[in-house]
Design an enzyme around this catalytic site. Sequence first.
Site, mmCIF file in Angstrom:
data_model
loop_
_atom_site.group_PDB
_atom_site.id
_atom_site.type_symbol
_atom_site.label_atom_id
_atom_site.label_comp_id
_atom_site.label_asym_id
_atom_site.label_seq_id
_atom_site.Cartn_x
_atom_site.Cartn_y
_atom_site.Cartn_z
ATOM 1 N N ASP A 1 -8.203 -16.028 -17.277
ATOM 2 C CA ASP A 1 -9.133 -16.354 -16.130
ATOM 3 C C ASP A 1 -10.371 -17.405 -16.720
ATOM 4 O O ASP A 1 -11.063 -17.078 -17.830
ATOM 5 C CB ASP A 1 -9.712 -15.240 -15.929
ATOM 6 N N ASP B 1 0.914 -1.091 -0.026
ATOM 7 C CA ASP B 1 -0.047 0.020 -0.150
ATOM 8 C C ASP B 1 0.924 1.137 -0.116
ATOM 9 O O ASP B 1 1.388 1.615 0.992
ATOM 10 C CB ASP B 1 -0.855 -0.175 1.201
ATOM 11 N N ASN C 1 0.027 4.473 -0.643
ATOM 12 C CA ASN C 1 -0.554 5.767 -0.505
ATOM 13 C C ASN C 1 -1.342 5.740 0.784
ATOM 14 O O ASN C 1 -1.827 6.699 1.327
ATOM 15 C CB ASN C 1 -1.572 6.443 -1.624
ATOM 16 N N GLU D 1 -5.697 -20.595 -16.798
ATOM 17 C CA GLU D 1 -6.408 -21.284 -15.650
ATOM 18 C C GLU D 1 -7.409 -22.198 -16.049
ATOM 19 O O GLU D 1 -8.445 -22.371 -15.852
ATOM 20 C CB GLU D 1 -7.314 -20.044 -14.640
ATOM 21 N N ASP E 1 -1.415 -0.763 -4.103
ATOM 22 C CA ASP E 1 -1.435 0.019 -5.165
ATOM 23 C C ASP E 1 -0.117 0.102 -6.061
ATOM 24 O O ASP E 1 0.960 -0.666 -5.657
ATOM 25 C CB ASP E 1 -1.710 1.429 -4.826
ATOM 26 N N ASP F 1 -3.727 3.923 1.985
ATOM 27 C CA ASP F 1 -5.270 3.939 2.305
ATOM 28 C C ASP F 1 -5.836 2.455 2.494
ATOM 29 O O ASP F 1 -6.811 2.280 2.686
ATOM 30 C CB ASP F 1 -5.850 4.422 1.143
HETATM 31 C C1 GLC Z 1 -10.952 -17.345 -11.699
HETATM 32 C C2 GLC Z 1 -10.503 -16.330 -10.560
HETATM 33 C C3 GLC Z 1 -11.101 -16.213 -9.555
HETATM 34 C C4 GLC Z 1 -12.471 -15.319 -9.884
HETATM 35 C C5 GLC Z 1 -13.194 -16.251 -11.024
HETATM 36 C C6 GLC Z 1 -14.119 -15.575 -11.404
HETATM 37 O O1 GLC Z 1 -11.381 -18.473 -11.169
HETATM 38 O O2 GLC Z 1 -9.201 -17.036 -10.325
HETATM 39 O O3 GLC Z 1 -10.680 -15.486 -8.410
HETATM 40 O O4 GLC Z 1 -13.084 -15.188 -8.787
HETATM 41 O O5 GLC Z 1 -12.366 -16.676 -12.157
HETATM 42 O O6 GLC Z 1 -13.704 -14.429 -12.302
#
Ligand code: GLC
Length: 570
Positions: A200, A22, A24, A278, A30, A26
Amino acid sequence: MTELKWWQKAVFYQIYPRSFADGNGDGIGDFIGMIDKLDYLADLGVDALWLSPHFPSPQFDVGYDISDYVDVAPEYGTLDDFKRFLDGAHERGMRVILDLVMNHTSHLHEWFIESRSSRDNPKRDWYIWQDGRDGGPPNNWYSPFGGSAWEYDEATGQYYYHFFLKEQPDLNWRNPEVKEAMWDATRFWLDLGVDGYRLDAIGTIFENPEMPDQRSNMTEEQLRSTFKRGFPDRPDKKLIELWRSIFEEQVEWDGVHQLMQELRTVMDEYPDRVLVGENDDVKYYGNGSNELHLAFNFPLMRTNRLTPDWIRANQQERLASLPPGAWPCNTLNNHDSTRVYTRYKDGLHDDAIARTALALMLTLRGTPFLYNGEEIGMSDYYLTDINLFRDPPAVWFYYGQVADGLPPREALELAAIYSRDRCRTPMQWSNTPNAGFSPDDVQTWLPVNPNYAQGINVDDQQYNPESMLGFYKRMLSLRKQTPALIDGDYTPLHETAEDYFAFTRQSQKSGQTCLVILNLSDKDHNLKLDDLPSRQARCIFSNHKLEDEKVSLEELKIAPFEIFIGELVR
Ligand code: GLC
């Protein structure tokens, strides 16, 4: 033999931006904070960084609900901050890959706002809209994040589909305009110089276009109970089958491989970029050169104990199933899973076990992905107040369990173990309040794990070669200097050994052969390795022997939890 690509040699390190540093003050990580830690990362010895989403987002799913694909979340900084981060990483010889979330946008993305505005809006078909059935949703599909996968939209009287949260409507990838828009966003960051993407949730991009009911016909309560049994962290075969039957019509549907090939074509417009999926299905490698460069070997991590049998079986299956030319990719934790330290600990040898887990990552054939915080031995942190939870499926789980009759305290304990918040707490930089992540008096977005005060922080470990961090640095640097650990072929040895995992990595290119022995038990062993082409090995890494010590392979003594890496001498 062709020269390996940078991503075949690299060790990747995942940064979860909200929890890393972090800058800044908050309470939220970041880019200023990340820039400030680039020297730390270079010194750690990782070669590439993967950033979880840093884009503008209302944060219903901590950034995995993107409302603008071509900008930076204001609380993380500006596009200029991003560029400084990218340049700073590149100057230090580290590559940077981003998260590409294709399955869905945020419900606050302007594409969706337009799409939902009227049935004849030009972007209506960018998302998946359906009429209801008998006064309810179009079919019986669920979201693994809780409840129906359909959300009724008052304004136009139809339902939209969301595999994840209702704040994450699924894009309609059968519409070519969606592709073009997403490829534009993809190119935007590539043009800025990013080195690739982690993709993803690709398995959920397409669903059965006929949209038939799922045959499983579960109740929501039954769905919740699958989570209680440990899904998705520790699925046994039965649970995997059950999961498949619940989501059969919604995942791994036709079209996705064709789409990955198109994305690969976009990537190939740029030299030397990487795509990592993934998804553990090796089909995502395509023919070995026309889809993704890497797909995570998730099956390896899905156990409570990394036993030699488990690892050998995993390697045998995984390596045999890769298409020609495909490169493996190993990981033991990320922002969705239990932390490696917590998952494999036995309560007695936790530290030693975590070290063997790293040694495994860095010696197996393939590209390793590490997760921020594991290098100091960070462990899962279980929240004790439901109001502090940030992970929506955990909150759904908690309230659902309470409604199903479980006493709130028990429901909370279960939710805390299951919640992905457990592994997303702020990085622990020092032994000061808030662990040096944020100023002392600031409330951080997720509580800091108080174990920073027991030495689990960077400052306390940084200059101690015996610490977990010292161990990570030593191993990372060894791997870089040892060609066999990068390009060597894998051959398992002593395949029935129950306590230790022994194998060689033989590099055709450099001629180097390494013998690796990971004793995953608290027993010592006396090994006879007489079927190797040498009688002696020179120790290049061990937590028990001296470096450069020559050891006999006819009688090699291995201490409890010893990690031994030796170079065969002729
Ligand atoms: C993937 C990400 C996870 C997210 C999901 C929906 O599995 O790793 O964190 O919640 O996709 O985007």
